[in-house]
Design a protein around this motif. Structure first.
Motif, short mmCIF file in Angstrom:
data_model
loop_
_atom_site.label_atom_id
_atom_site.label_comp_id
_atom_site.label_asym_id
_atom_site.label_seq_id
_atom_site.Cartn_x
_atom_site.Cartn_y
_atom_site.Cartn_z
N LEU A 106 0.82 -1.21 0.00
CA LEU A 106 0.00 0.00 0.00
C LEU A 106 0.85 1.26 0.00
CD1 LEU A 106 -2.66 -1.22 2.60
CD2 LEU A 106 -2.73 -1.40 0.11
N ILE A 107 0.24 2.37 -0.41
CA ILE A 107 0.96 3.63 -0.56
C ILE A 107 0.87 4.47 0.70
CG2 ILE A 107 1.13 5.76 -1.93
CD1 ILE A 107 -0.32 4.11 -4.21
N HIS A 108 -0.34 4.77 1.15
CA HIS A 108 -0.55 5.56 2.36
C HIS A 108 -1.81 5.06 3.06
CE1 HIS A 108 -1.55 8.60 -1.09
NE2 HIS A 108 -2.32 7.55 -1.17
N PRO A 109 -1.70 3.89 3.72
CA PRO A 109 -2.88 3.24 4.28
C PRO A 109 -3.50 3.99 5.44
CG PRO A 109 -0.88 2.11 4.97
CD PRO A 109 -0.47 3.13 3.95
N ARG A 110 -4.82 3.90 5.51
CA ARG A 110 -5.60 4.42 6.61
C ARG A 110 -6.65 3.37 6.97
NH1 ARG A 110 -6.82 10.72 4.71
NH2 ARG A 110 -4.67 11.21 4.06
N VAL A 111 -7.06 3.33 8.22
CA VAL A 111 -7.99 2.31 8.69
C VAL A 111 -9.28 2.96 9.14
CG1 VAL A 111 -8.41 0.59 10.51
CG2 VAL A 111 -6.19 0.69 9.37
N GLU A 112 -10.41 2.34 8.79
CA GLU A 112 -11.70 2.80 9.25
C GLU A 112 -12.56 1.61 9.68
OE1 GLU A 112 -12.93 5.12 5.89
OE2 GLU A 112 -13.82 3.40 4.85
N PRO A 113 -13.37 1.79 10.73
CA PRO A 113 -14.23 0.70 11.21
C PRO A 113 -15.42 0.50 10.29
CG PRO A 113 -14.62 2.66 12.51
CD PRO A 113 -13.51 3.00 11.57
N GLU A 114 -15.83 -0.75 10.16
CA GLU A 114 -16.92 -1.11 9.26
C GLU A 114 -17.88 -2.08 9.93
OE1 GLU A 114 -17.25 -0.64 5.74
OE2 GLU A 114 -15.40 0.49 5.35
N LEU A 115 -19.15 -1.95 9.61
CA LEU A 115 -20.12 -3.01 9.85
C LEU A 115 -20.20 -3.84 8.57
CD1 LEU A 115 -22.85 -1.01 11.79
CD2 LEU A 115 -21.39 -2.82 12.70
N VAL A 116 -19.97 -5.13 8.70
CA VAL A 116 -19.80 -6.00 7.55
C VAL A 116 -20.96 -7.00 7.48
CG1 VAL A 116 -18.27 -7.64 6.41
CG2 VAL A 116 -17.31 -5.79 7.80
N PHE A 117 -21.55 -7.13 6.30
CA PHE A 117 -22.61 -8.12 6.08
C PHE A 117 -22.04 -9.31 5.30
CE2 PHE A 117 -25.84 -4.40 5.79
CZ PHE A 117 -25.95 -4.37 7.18
N VAL A 118 -22.46 -10.49 5.66
CA VAL A 118 -22.26 -11.67 4.82
C VAL A 118 -23.64 -12.09 4.32
CG1 VAL A 118 -21.47 -14.05 4.70
CG2 VAL A 118 -20.18 -12.39 6.06
N MET A 119 -23.78 -12.17 3.01
CA MET A 119 -25.09 -12.36 2.41
C MET A 119 -25.54 -13.81 2.46
SD MET A 119 -25.67 -9.26 1.71
CE MET A 119 -27.25 -9.50 0.88
N ALA A 120 -26.82 -14.01 2.79
CA ALA A 120 -27.43 -15.35 2.75
C ALA A 120 -28.08 -15.61 1.40
CB ALA A 120 -28.46 -15.50 3.87
N ASP A 121 -28.67 -14.59 0.82
CA ASP A 121 -29.43 -14.74 -0.42
C ASP A 121 -28.94 -13.73 -1.46
OD1 ASP A 121 -31.21 -16.65 0.80
OD2 ASP A 121 -32.18 -14.96 1.81
N ARG A 122 -29.23 -14.04 -2.70
CA ARG A 122 -28.93 -13.10 -3.79
C ARG A 122 -29.82 -11.87 -3.63
NH1 ARG A 122 -26.71 -12.60 -8.95
NH2 ARG A 122 -27.94 -11.28 -10.34
N LEU A 123 -29.26 -10.72 -3.95
CA LEU A 123 -30.01 -9.47 -3.85
C LEU A 123 -29.92 -8.75 -5.19
CD1 LEU A 123 -31.60 -7.72 -1.83
CD2 LEU A 123 -29.45 -6.59 -1.24
N ASP A 124 -31.06 -8.56 -5.81
CA ASP A 124 -31.13 -7.93 -7.12
C ASP A 124 -31.95 -6.65 -7.04
OD1 ASP A 124 -29.80 -9.67 -9.09
OD2 ASP A 124 -31.30 -11.14 -8.48
N GLY A 125 -31.45 -5.59 -7.65
CA GLY A 125 -32.25 -4.41 -7.86
C GLY A 125 -32.85 -4.45 -9.25
N PRO A 126 -33.57 -3.40 -9.64
CA PRO A 126 -33.80 -2.16 -8.87
C PRO A 126 -34.93 -2.33 -7.85
CG PRO A 126 -34.86 -2.01 -11.00
CD PRO A 126 -34.14 -3.33 -11.00
N GLY A 127 -35.18 -1.26 -7.13
CA GLY A 127 -36.30 -1.24 -6.21
C GLY A 127 -36.03 -1.86 -4.86
N VAL A 128 -34.76 -2.15 -4.56
CA VAL A 128 -34.43 -2.73 -3.25
C VAL A 128 -34.56 -1.65 -2.18
CG1 VAL A 128 -32.61 -3.78 -1.87
CG2 VAL A 128 -32.89 -4.43 -4.27
N THR A 129 -35.18 -1.99 -1.08
CA THR A 129 -35.29 -1.10 0.07
C THR A 129 -34.38 -1.61 1.18
OG1 THR A 129 -37.09 -2.35 1.09
CG2 THR A 129 -37.70 -0.63 -0.51
N ALA A 130 -34.20 -0.80 2.21
CA ALA A 130 -33.38 -1.24 3.34
C ALA A 130 -33.98 -2.51 3.95
CB ALA A 130 -33.28 -0.13 4.38
N GLU A 131 -35.30 -2.56 4.04
CA GLU A 131 -35.95 -3.73 4.64
C GLU A 131 -35.71 -4.98 3.81
OE1 GLU A 131 -40.35 -5.15 6.30
OE2 GLU A 131 -40.15 -3.29 5.17
N SER A 132 -35.93 -4.89 2.50
CA SER A 132 -35.72 -6.08 1.66
C SER A 132 -34.24 -6.44 1.57
CB SER A 132 -36.31 -5.86 0.26
OG SER A 132 -35.69 -4.77 -0.41
#
Length: 268
Positions: A106-132
Protein backbone atom coordinates in the motif's frame (compact mmCIF):
# COMPACT_ATOMS: atom_id res chain seq x y z
CA UNK A 1 -16.77 9.06 -21.98
CA UNK A 2 -14.28 11.03 -24.04
CA UNK A 3 -10.52 11.32 -23.94
CA UNK A 4 -8.07 13.83 -22.53
CA UNK A 5 -4.58 14.85 -23.55
CA UNK A 6 -1.87 15.58 -20.95
CA UNK A 7 1.70 16.55 -21.86
CA UNK A 8 2.81 12.92 -22.01
CA UNK A 9 -0.34 10.78 -22.31
CA UNK A 10 -3.78 10.54 -23.87
CA UNK A 11 -6.23 9.45 -21.16
CA UNK A 12 -9.30 7.38 -21.88
CA UNK A 13 -11.00 4.40 -20.21
CA UNK A 14 -8.33 1.94 -21.37
CA UNK A 15 -5.26 3.99 -20.48
CA UNK A 16 -6.66 5.24 -17.16
CA UNK A 17 -7.57 1.70 -16.10
CA UNK A 18 -4.08 0.44 -16.92
CA UNK A 19 -2.47 3.37 -15.12
CA UNK A 20 -4.45 2.79 -11.92
CA UNK A 21 -3.50 -0.87 -11.76
CA UNK A 22 0.12 0.05 -12.49
CA UNK A 23 0.07 2.60 -9.66
CA UNK A 24 -1.29 -0.08 -7.34
CA UNK A 25 1.28 -2.68 -8.41
CA UNK A 26 4.19 -0.22 -8.23
CA UNK A 27 3.07 1.54 -5.01
CA UNK A 28 3.09 5.00 -6.55
CA UNK A 29 0.54 7.77 -6.47
CA UNK A 30 -0.37 10.40 -9.03
CA UNK A 31 -2.42 13.52 -9.50
CA UNK A 32 -6.14 12.94 -10.18
CA UNK A 33 -7.13 12.41 -13.79
CA UNK A 34 -9.78 15.12 -13.55
CA UNK A 35 -7.03 17.75 -13.41
CA UNK A 36 -6.64 17.19 -17.16
CA UNK A 37 -9.79 15.15 -17.88
CA UNK A 38 -12.72 17.02 -16.26
CA UNK A 39 -15.20 14.92 -18.24
CA UNK A 40 -14.26 11.87 -16.15
CA UNK A 41 -17.64 11.46 -14.43
CA UNK A 42 -19.02 8.76 -12.13
CA UNK A 43 -20.37 6.60 -14.96
CA UNK A 44 -17.02 6.68 -16.72
CA UNK A 45 -15.38 5.89 -13.40
CA UNK A 46 -17.53 2.78 -13.03
CA UNK A 47 -16.56 1.70 -16.56
CA UNK A 48 -12.90 1.98 -15.57
CA UNK A 49 -13.57 0.15 -12.30
CA UNK A 50 -15.30 -2.72 -14.11
CA UNK A 51 -12.52 -2.87 -16.71
CA UNK A 52 -10.01 -3.35 -13.93
CA UNK A 53 -12.16 -5.98 -12.24
CA UNK A 54 -11.96 -7.98 -15.47
CA UNK A 55 -8.18 -7.61 -15.38
CA UNK A 56 -8.01 -8.66 -11.72
CA UNK A 57 -10.02 -11.79 -12.55
CA UNK A 58 -7.83 -12.48 -15.57
CA UNK A 59 -4.74 -12.48 -13.38
CA UNK A 60 -6.30 -14.90 -10.90
CA UNK A 61 -8.21 -12.87 -8.30
CA UNK A 62 -11.73 -13.93 -7.29
CA UNK A 63 -14.62 -11.60 -6.45
CA UNK A 64 -15.65 -12.04 -2.79
CA UNK A 65 -17.99 -9.09 -2.41
CA UNK A 66 -18.41 -5.35 -2.62
CA UNK A 67 -17.65 -2.28 -0.57
CA UNK A 68 -19.31 1.08 -0.20
CA UNK A 69 -17.35 4.27 0.10
CA UNK A 70 -18.26 7.66 1.54
CA UNK A 71 -21.53 6.58 3.16
CA UNK A 72 -21.09 9.19 5.89
CA UNK A 73 -22.47 12.66 5.12
CA UNK A 74 -19.53 14.25 6.95
CA UNK A 75 -17.05 12.35 4.78
CA UNK A 76 -18.96 13.24 1.62
CA UNK A 77 -18.73 16.93 2.50
CA UNK A 78 -15.06 16.67 3.39
CA UNK A 79 -14.24 14.94 0.08
CA UNK A 80 -16.53 17.17 -1.96
CA UNK A 81 -18.77 14.39 -3.27
CA UNK A 82 -22.54 13.98 -3.06
CA UNK A 83 -23.27 10.26 -3.02
CA UNK A 84 -21.76 6.98 -1.80
CA UNK A 85 -19.93 4.75 -4.25
CA UNK A 86 -19.80 0.99 -4.82
CA UNK A 87 -16.61 -0.93 -5.55
CA UNK A 88 -15.29 -4.48 -5.75
CA UNK A 89 -13.65 -6.74 -3.17
CA UNK A 90 -11.42 -9.62 -4.25
CA UNK A 91 -9.64 -12.34 -2.32
CA UNK A 92 -6.35 -10.50 -2.85
CA UNK A 93 -7.63 -7.76 -0.53
CA UNK A 94 -8.60 -10.08 2.33
CA UNK A 95 -6.60 -10.14 5.55
CA UNK A 96 -6.78 -12.88 8.16
CA UNK A 97 -7.39 -11.65 11.72
CA UNK A 98 -3.98 -11.01 13.22
CA UNK A 99 -2.37 -10.00 9.93
CA UNK A 100 -0.60 -6.61 10.01
CA UNK A 101 -1.41 -3.76 7.67
CA UNK A 102 0.30 -4.83 4.40
CA UNK A 103 2.65 -1.85 4.18
CA UNK A 104 4.61 -3.49 1.35
CA UNK A 105 1.52 -3.38 -0.88
CA UNK A 106 0.00 0.00 0.00
CA UNK A 107 0.96 3.63 -0.56
CA UNK A 108 -0.55 5.56 2.36
CA UNK A 109 -2.88 3.24 4.28
CA UNK A 110 -5.60 4.42 6.61
CA UNK A 111 -7.99 2.31 8.69
CA UNK A 112 -11.70 2.80 9.25
CA UNK A 113 -14.23 0.70 11.21
CA UNK A 114 -16.92 -1.11 9.26
CA UNK A 115 -20.12 -3.01 9.85
CA UNK A 116 -19.80 -6.00 7.55
CA UNK A 117 -22.61 -8.12 6.08
CA UNK A 118 -22.26 -11.67 4.82
CA UNK A 119 -25.09 -12.36 2.41
CA UNK A 120 -27.43 -15.35 2.75
CA UNK A 121 -29.43 -14.74 -0.42
CA UNK A 122 -28.93 -13.10 -3.79
CA UNK A 123 -30.01 -9.47 -3.85
CA UNK A 124 -31.13 -7.93 -7.12
CA UNK A 125 -32.25 -4.41 -7.86
CA UNK A 126 -33.80 -2.16 -8.87
CA UNK A 127 -36.30 -1.24 -6.21
CA UNK A 128 -34.43 -2.73 -3.25
CA UNK A 129 -35.29 -1.10 0.07
CA UNK A 130 -33.38 -1.24 3.34
CA UNK A 131 -35.95 -3.73 4.64
CA UNK A 132 -35.72 -6.08 1.66
CA UNK A 133 -31.93 -5.72 1.65
CA UNK A 134 -31.64 -6.73 5.30
CA UNK A 135 -33.84 -9.78 4.68
CA UNK A 136 -31.06 -11.12 2.42
CA UNK A 137 -28.31 -10.72 5.05
CA UNK A 138 -27.06 -13.80 6.85
CA UNK A 139 -24.75 -12.39 9.52
CA UNK A 140 -23.28 -9.07 10.63
CA UNK A 141 -19.63 -8.73 11.66
CA UNK A 142 -17.20 -6.21 13.07
CA UNK A 143 -14.67 -5.25 10.47
CA UNK A 144 -12.04 -2.82 9.31
CA UNK A 145 -11.11 -1.54 5.91
CA UNK A 146 -7.58 -0.46 5.17
CA UNK A 147 -8.21 2.19 2.54
CA UNK A 148 -5.56 3.42 0.16
CA UNK A 149 -5.56 5.80 -2.77
CA UNK A 150 -3.58 5.97 -5.96
CA UNK A 151 -4.00 9.76 -5.84
CA UNK A 152 -1.54 12.01 -4.05
CA UNK A 153 -2.77 13.14 -0.61
CA UNK A 154 -6.15 11.45 -1.21
CA UNK A 155 -7.07 14.35 -3.51
CA UNK A 156 -9.73 13.38 -6.05
CA UNK A 157 -13.12 14.13 -7.53
CA UNK A 158 -16.02 11.71 -7.78
CA UNK A 159 -15.02 10.18 -11.13
CA UNK A 160 -11.44 9.70 -9.98
CA UNK A 161 -12.31 7.82 -6.79
CA UNK A 162 -14.88 5.58 -8.46
CA UNK A 163 -12.31 4.66 -11.12
CA UNK A 164 -9.86 3.88 -8.30
CA UNK A 165 -12.24 1.23 -6.90
CA UNK A 166 -13.32 3.65 -4.15
CA UNK A 167 -9.84 3.75 -2.55
CA UNK A 168 -9.71 0.01 -1.97
CA UNK A 169 -6.75 -1.52 -0.19
CA UNK A 170 -7.39 -4.40 2.19
CA UNK A 171 -9.99 -5.50 4.72
CA UNK A 172 -10.46 -7.80 7.69
CA UNK A 173 -13.46 -8.92 9.72
CA UNK A 174 -14.09 -10.64 13.01
CA UNK A 175 -15.25 -14.17 12.09
CA UNK A 176 -17.85 -14.22 14.87
CA UNK A 177 -21.07 -12.74 13.51
CA UNK A 178 -24.61 -12.15 14.70
CA UNK A 179 -27.93 -12.47 12.92
CA UNK A 180 -29.13 -9.01 11.89
CA UNK A 181 -32.25 -9.31 14.05
CA UNK A 182 -30.23 -10.16 17.16
CA UNK A 183 -29.35 -6.55 17.94
CA UNK A 184 -29.97 -2.95 16.89
CA UNK A 185 -27.53 -2.43 14.05
CA UNK A 186 -28.09 1.32 13.80
CA UNK A 187 -27.26 1.68 17.51
CA UNK A 188 -24.16 -0.56 17.37
CA UNK A 189 -21.26 1.58 18.58
CA UNK A 190 -17.58 1.37 17.76
CA UNK A 191 -14.75 2.97 19.71
CA UNK A 192 -11.53 3.62 17.80
CA UNK A 193 -8.27 3.47 19.73
CA UNK A 194 -4.83 4.19 18.30
CA UNK A 195 -1.81 3.18 20.39
CA UNK A 196 -4.20 2.65 23.33
CA UNK A 197 -5.58 6.20 23.10
CA UNK A 198 -9.25 6.84 22.29
CA UNK A 199 -9.63 8.87 19.08
CA UNK A 200 -13.22 8.52 17.81
CA UNK A 201 -16.55 6.73 18.07
CA UNK A 202 -19.72 6.32 16.03
CA UNK A 203 -22.77 4.12 15.67
CA UNK A 204 -24.27 2.29 12.73
CA UNK A 205 -26.57 5.27 12.19
CA UNK A 206 -23.56 7.10 10.72
CA UNK A 207 -23.99 4.88 7.64
CA UNK A 208 -26.88 6.61 5.87
CA UNK A 209 -29.01 6.33 9.02
CA UNK A 210 -28.88 2.51 8.89
CA UNK A 211 -26.39 0.19 7.11
CA UNK A 212 -29.32 -1.46 5.35
CA UNK A 213 -29.73 1.74 3.36
CA UNK A 214 -26.17 1.36 2.11
CA UNK A 215 -26.82 -2.24 1.10
CA UNK A 216 -29.97 -1.23 -0.78
CA UNK A 217 -28.09 1.57 -2.53
CA UNK A 218 -25.41 -0.90 -3.61
CA UNK A 219 -27.93 -3.40 -4.96
CA UNK A 220 -29.73 -0.72 -6.95
CA UNK A 221 -26.50 0.72 -8.34
CA UNK A 222 -25.26 -2.71 -9.39
CA UNK A 223 -28.61 -3.40 -11.07
CA UNK A 224 -28.04 -0.31 -13.19
CA UNK A 225 -24.85 -2.01 -14.36
CA UNK A 226 -26.56 -5.37 -14.95
CA UNK A 227 -25.21 -7.04 -11.80
CA UNK A 228 -26.46 -8.36 -8.45
CA UNK A 229 -25.11 -9.20 -5.00
CA UNK A 230 -24.45 -12.91 -4.66
CA UNK A 231 -25.01 -15.31 -1.73
CA UNK A 232 -21.89 -15.60 0.41
CA UNK A 233 -20.55 -12.23 -0.66
CA UNK A 234 -19.03 -9.90 1.90
CA UNK A 235 -20.37 -6.34 1.96
CA UNK A 236 -18.42 -3.55 3.66
CA UNK A 237 -21.12 -0.96 4.35
CA UNK A 238 -18.85 2.08 4.69
CA UNK A 239 -16.60 3.76 7.22
CA UNK A 240 -18.37 4.58 10.48
CA UNK A 241 -15.78 7.19 11.49
CA UNK A 242 -12.99 9.10 9.83
CA UNK A 243 -10.12 6.88 8.76
CA UNK A 244 -7.01 6.94 10.95
CA UNK A 245 -3.47 6.80 9.65
CA UNK A 246 -1.87 3.36 9.84
CA UNK A 247 1.92 3.83 9.73
CA UNK A 248 4.41 1.06 10.56
CA UNK A 249 4.54 0.33 14.27
CA UNK A 250 1.05 1.60 15.12
CA UNK A 251 -1.63 -0.34 16.99
CA UNK A 252 -5.30 0.14 16.09
CA UNK A 253 -8.20 -1.35 18.04
CA UNK A 254 -11.83 -1.13 16.97
CA UNK A 255 -14.12 -2.14 19.84
CA UNK A 256 -17.79 -2.78 19.03
CA UNK A 257 -20.67 -3.03 21.51
CA UNK A 258 -22.01 -6.45 20.51
CA UNK A 259 -19.80 -7.65 17.66
CA UNK A 260 -16.48 -7.93 19.44
CA UNK A 261 -13.27 -6.22 18.38
CA UNK A 262 -10.86 -5.95 15.48
CA UNK A 263 -7.16 -5.33 16.04
CA UNK A 264 -4.67 -4.20 13.41
CA UNK A 265 -0.99 -3.59 13.88
CA UNK A 266 0.85 -1.27 11.54
CA UNK A 267 3.46 -3.86 10.77
CA UNK A 268 7.03 -2.99 9.90
Amino acid sequence: MGIAQSPDRVWDVTTAAAELLACEDERRDREPFTDVWPELDVDTGYTIQDRNLEERIRRGEQVVGIKLGLTSKAKQERMGVETPFVAWLTDAMMLTPGDPVPQQKLIHPRVEPELVFVMADRLDGPGVTAESAMAAVGTVHAGAEVIDSRYTKFRFRAGDVVADNASSGAFVMNPAGLAPRAFDISAEEVRVEVDDAFVDSATGAAILGHPGEALALAANELARRGRGIEPGWIVLTGGMTDAVLAPPGCSIDLRFTNLGAVHLSGGA
